[in-house]
Design a protein around this motif. Structure first.
Motif, mmCIF file in Angstrom:
data_model
loop_
_atom_site.group_PDB
_atom_site.id
_atom_site.type_symbol
_atom_site.label_atom_id
_atom_site.label_comp_id
_atom_site.label_asym_id
_atom_site.label_seq_id
_atom_site.Cartn_x
_atom_site.Cartn_y
_atom_site.Cartn_z
ATOM 1 N N ASP A 120 7.765 30.104 35.353
ATOM 2 C CA ASP A 120 8.496 29.200 36.247
ATOM 3 C C ASP A 120 9.971 29.140 35.871
ATOM 4 O O ASP A 120 10.858 29.112 36.745
ATOM 5 C CB ASP A 120 7.889 27.796 36.183
ATOM 6 N N HIS A 172 11.852 32.190 36.995
ATOM 7 C CA HIS A 172 12.134 32.120 38.437
ATOM 8 C C HIS A 172 13.318 31.203 38.724
ATOM 9 O O HIS A 172 14.160 31.499 39.595
ATOM 10 C CB HIS A 172 10.892 31.637 39.187
ATOM 11 N N GLN A 173 13.399 30.094 38.017
ATOM 12 C CA GLN A 173 14.533 29.178 38.202
ATOM 13 C C GLN A 173 15.840 29.855 37.819
ATOM 14 O O GLN A 173 16.856 29.741 38.521
ATOM 15 C CB GLN A 173 14.330 27.926 37.345
ATOM 16 N N GLN A 194 16.486 33.044 37.742
ATOM 17 C CA GLN A 194 16.809 34.139 38.663
ATOM 18 C C GLN A 194 17.440 33.636 39.961
ATOM 19 O O GLN A 194 18.107 34.412 40.664
ATOM 20 C CB GLN A 194 15.539 34.944 38.978
ATOM 21 N N ASN A 195 17.263 32.389 40.277
ATOM 22 C CA ASN A 195 17.823 31.818 41.515
ATOM 23 C C ASN A 195 19.210 31.204 41.315
ATOM 24 O O ASN A 195 19.793 30.670 42.255
ATOM 25 C CB ASN A 195 16.868 30.759 42.074
ATOM 26 N N ILE A 196 19.699 31.228 40.083
ATOM 27 C CA ILE A 196 21.035 30.670 39.830
ATOM 28 C C ILE A 196 22.115 31.567 40.456
ATOM 29 O O ILE A 196 22.098 32.793 40.277
ATOM 30 C CB ILE A 196 21.282 30.522 38.308
ATOM 31 N N ASP A 197 23.040 30.965 41.186
ATOM 32 C CA ASP A 197 24.144 31.698 41.821
ATOM 33 C C ASP A 197 25.260 31.862 40.795
ATOM 34 O O ASP A 197 25.949 30.894 40.429
ATOM 35 C CB ASP A 197 24.639 30.921 43.041
ATOM 36 N N ASN A 205 22.934 37.139 32.202
ATOM 37 C CA ASN A 205 21.995 38.143 32.710
ATOM 38 C C ASN A 205 21.372 38.962 31.584
ATOM 39 O O ASN A 205 20.192 39.313 31.635
ATOM 40 C CB ASN A 205 22.701 39.076 33.700
#
Length: 290
Positions: free
Chosen positions: A242, A245-246, A248-251, A264
């Motif tokens: 989880d 996934h959080q 990976q969604n960071i802009d 990264n």
């Protein structure tokens, strides 16, 4: 005594055998010698018996018999009076009668004290919380007093209720209590337990801002306490997935290129770590911390 008992086990008994049995028993009795130390121990053990759950009449009878024996024991010599006093204590102890009213009231008090011991004191002024604890300690000590009576039970209620009556809310500490819950990270907990925790925090905030009455606030504080205690931690491997996934969604457009690249790099390491093999809870938690 064994000889006398053996005599009674004969298929038939003659008068001489009966008299012989009595003689053996009486001879044994005549050889008994009072030991002052053992007698003192017997008296002290009798005095230490907790009479809390017995009727007042049977308590008084037992206490009277023990006191009588204690006075006679000061001059521990063989006598019919002393032997009778010892037997009287034995019989009075056997005659102690349970008082079910006291037992029930004591159980209710114990449950009540347990509830108060779990009261959240972080939302009250320091002085009033300290006074409450003092009164609660007195109530608990009264409850545990030897030979507890109904008067003691009532006194215990009075002590703890006095502490409750003098509790004073501290608005800043109350705000700190619900804000800590509102700001708390809950990703490591199951949604079915985390959501009620957050809901309880926002509900308490709303009630505090509306200046709800004390009883309503206590209920809301207890709800927040209980939902926090009910939080269930997600297994570490699922937490890690989880969390990945959080991340990976960071802009990353909002951050400098160097910090984004460093982020990264660490994220790729964590993903590789996850896919490499199964890991222990400690290893998964360490990866999350990194």
């Amino acid at each position: 005594l064994a000889t006398a008992v053996k005599t009674t086990q004969q298929p038939t008994l003659t008068d001489d055998q009966i008299y012989s049995g009595y003689d053996a028993l009486n001879n044994g009795i005549s050889q008994l010698q009072i030991d002052a130390s053992n007698l003192a121990n017997y008296v002290n053990q009798a005095k230490a018996i907790d009479l809390s759950n017995y009727t007042q009449a049977s308590r008084d009878n037992f206490t009277t018999k023990v006191n009588t024996l204690a006075n006679l024991a000061k001059n521990a010599q063989n006598s019919v009076t002393l032997l009778n006093a010892i037997n009287a204590v034995r019989d009075a102890q056997a005659a102690l009668t349970i008082d079910h009213t006291i037992v029930d009231q004591a159980q209710q008090l114990q449950d009540y004290l347990h509830v108060q011991q779990n009261r959240v004191l972080a939302v009250y002024t320091d002085y009033s919380a300290s006074y409450f604890n003092q009164q609660l300690d007195k109530a608990v000590n009264t409850y545990h007093s030897i030979n507890r009576s109904m008067n003691d039970i009532n006194q215990s209620y009075d002590q703890v209720n006095d502490g409750i009556a003098n509790l004073r809310w501290d608005s800043q500490k109350l705000a700190n209590y619900y804000n800590t819950a509102i700001d708390a990270q809950t990703w490591q907990y199951t949604k079915v337990t985390a959501q009620p925790y957050k809901d309880a925090a926002y509900s308490l905030q709303k009630l505090a801002e509306e200046k709800a009455d004390s009883g309503t606030l206590v209920t809301a504080v207890n709800r927040l306490r209980d939902t926090q205690a009910s939080l269930v931690t997600i297994p570490s491997e699922i937490q890690l997935v989880d969390y990945i996934h959080q991340l990976q969604n960071i802009d990353l457009n909002h951050y400098t290129k160097d910090s984004g690249d460093a982020f990264n790099d660490k994220l790729y390491q964590i993903v590789d770590f996850y896919h490499a093999d199964r890991h222990s809870d400690a290893q998964n938690q360490d990866a999350i911390n990194q």
